[in-house]
Design a protein around this motif. Structure first.
Motif, PDB file in Angstrom:
ATOM      1  N   LYS A 138      19.409  30.448 -14.039  1.00  0.00           N
ATOM      2  CA  LYS A 138      20.438  29.514 -14.497  1.00  0.00           C
ATOM      3  C   LYS A 138      20.050  29.022 -15.890  1.00  0.00           C
ATOM      4  CE  LYS A 138      23.115  25.463 -13.419  1.00  0.00           C
ATOM      5  NZ  LYS A 138      23.106  24.110 -12.898  1.00  0.00           N
ATOM      6  N   ASP A 144      13.744  13.236 -12.737  1.00  0.00           N
ATOM      7  CA  ASP A 144      14.019  12.184 -11.772  1.00  0.00           C
ATOM      8  C   ASP A 144      13.585  12.677 -10.397  1.00  0.00           C
ATOM      9  OD1 ASP A 144      15.249   9.845 -10.891  1.00  0.00           O
ATOM     10  OD2 ASP A 144      17.125  10.902 -10.452  1.00  0.00           O
ATOM     11  N   SER A 156      14.585  13.444 -22.688  1.00  0.00           N
ATOM     12  CA  SER A 156      15.051  12.808 -21.462  1.00  0.00           C
ATOM     13  C   SER A 156      16.544  13.068 -21.349  1.00  0.00           C
ATOM     14  CB  SER A 156      14.753  11.300 -21.528  1.00  0.00           C
ATOM     15  OG  SER A 156      15.268  10.677 -20.388  1.00  0.00           O
ATOM     16  N   CYS A 182      22.816  12.597 -23.425  1.00  0.00           N
ATOM     17  CA  CYS A 182      23.779  12.204 -22.385  1.00  0.00           C
ATOM     18  C   CYS A 182      24.810  13.306 -22.167  1.00  0.00           C
ATOM     19  CB  CYS A 182      24.410  10.858 -22.729  1.00  0.00           C
ATOM     20  SG  CYS A 182      23.313   9.477 -22.332  1.00  0.00           S
ATOM     21  N   ALA A 228      27.884  15.637 -22.395  1.00  0.00           N
ATOM     22  CA  ALA A 228      28.828  16.110 -23.421  1.00  0.00           C
ATOM     23  C   ALA A 228      30.252  15.898 -22.929  1.00  0.00           C
ATOM     24  CB  ALA A 228      28.582  17.593 -23.685  1.00  0.00           C
TER      25      ALA A 228
END
Ligand code: CAO
Length: 245
Positions: A69, A116, A166, A191, A193
Motif C-alpha cells: 500500500k 498512535d 506527525s 493534516c 488534504a
C-alpha cells in the motif's frame, strides 16, 4: 510559577481515576521538557498534491497484487529528505555539551513518524530514508506502525531520528502545532488534504491541498528558512519529478 491547582473533583461530581500508561508517562515528561525549553515557532502552508494523489492511487492499483500500500506518508518522508538535504540545518542538533554554541549537522537521514497506539504516542524511525524508494518506505512504515500498535518496537527502532513527521491526515483536522522531538530541531505536522478552489491566474480550479505545519527551533532556524523549507517541500509535492533535480 504558581503551584499546580489542587482540586477535590469528587466534591463537584462522580469521578474515576485511571493511571497513565507507561508510554504516556515517558512521552509526557519528554513533551513537557521540549515544549518548555525550545523556543518553537510553527509555519503553516499548503501543498498542491492533486497530481501526487492521482499517481499514488495509480501505483496502488499496480501494486495491489503484491500487497504493497503506497501511502502519502511514504511520499512525505521522501520529499522531506530532499528538503532536509537542501536545508541541512533542519537535519541538525544543538551541541549542548559544547555550551549550545555549535550545530551538529548529520549526514544521515533517519526519519521518525508519530504513530498512535492504544497505549499512547510512539515514534518509530525509518533509517537511511535517503537510500530507500517510496515503495520500500511504505512497507517499512506499515510494518513499524503495526509493531508500534502491538507494543513490539525495540528501543533501536525508536532512536536516532534526525527529523520527525506527525501525520493526522488519515484522521482529519486542518493545522496543528507539533512539539519538536528533542534533540531534533524541526518537525512536520500534516493534516487531511481536501479539494479547494485555487486561483490559477484565470479561474478558480479544484485542487487537492495538503495542510503542512512545520515547527522549528528558533535558536537554530530563522523564519525565512522555515518559509523556504515549506515552499520547497510544497514544490516537490506538487511535482514529484523535481526530486531528481
Ligand atoms: N490527506 C487525506 N487523506 C489521507 C492523508 C492526508 N494527508 N493521509 C492519509 N490519508 C488517508 C489515506 O488515503 C487512507 O485512506 P484509504 O484507507 O481510503 O486508503 C487513510 O487516510 C489511512 O491512511 P494510511 O493507511 O496512509 O495511514 P496514515 O498515513 O494516515 O497513518 C500512521 C499511518 C502511522 C501515521 C497513523 O496510523 C497514525 O498513527 N497517525 C497518528 C499520528 C499522530 O498521532 N500524530 C499526532 C502526534 S501529536 O500528538
Amino acid at each position: 510559577l504558581l503551584p499546580w491547582p489542587k482540586v477535590d473533583f469528587a466534591k463537584f461530581g462522580p469521578i474515576e481515576r485511571r493511571e497513565l500508561s507507561r508510554i504516556k508517562r515517558i512521552s509526557g515528561a519528554n513533551l513537557m521538557r521540549n515544549a518548555v525549553m525550545i523556543p518553537a515557532v510553527t509555519n503553516h502552508d499548503d501543498a498542491d498534491v492533486t497530481e501526487l494523489e492521482a499517481f499514488r492511487v495509480q501505483l496502488n492499483k499496480e501494486y495491489e497484487k503484491q500487497g504493497i500500500k503506497v501511502t502519502m506518508l511514504a511520499f512525505l518522508i521522501k520529499a522531506c529528505v530532499a528538503a532536509l538535504k537542501k536545508f541541512p540545518e533542519f537535519n541538525s542538533s544543538l551541541d549542548v555539551e559544547g555550551g549550545s554554541e555549535a550545530l551538529i549537522l548529520k549526514n544521515y537521514w533517519h526519519i521518525g513518524f508519530a504513530a498512535d497506539t492504544p497505549n499512547g504516542l510512539v515514534v518509530p524511525v525509518v533509517r537511511d530514508a535517503d537510500r530507500k524508494g517510496v515503495l520500500q518506505i511504505a512497507q517499512e512504515t506499515a510494518e513499524l506502525a503495526q509493531k508500534a500498535r502491538d507494543g513490539k518496537l525495540s528501543p533501536a527502532e525508536m532512536s536516532g531520528a534526525t527529523f520527525t513527521i506527525s501525520s493526522l491526515g488519515g484522521i482529519g483536522g486542518r493545522y496543528f502545532t507539533p512539539i519538536i522531538n528533542a534533540p531534533e530541531v524541526a518537525i512536520l505536522g500534516v493534516c487531511k488534504a481536501r479539494t479547494e478552489p485555487v486561483w490559477n491566474g484565470q479561474a478558480f480550479v479544484p485542487r487537492l491541498m495538503l495542510p503542512l505545519s512545520l515547527t522549528w527551533d528558533h535558536r537554530v532556524i530563522d523564519g525565512a528558512a522555515a518559509a523556504r523549507f515549506n515552499a520547497y517541500l510544497g514544490q516537490l509535492l506538487a511535482d514529484f519529478r523535481r526530486i531528481v533535480l
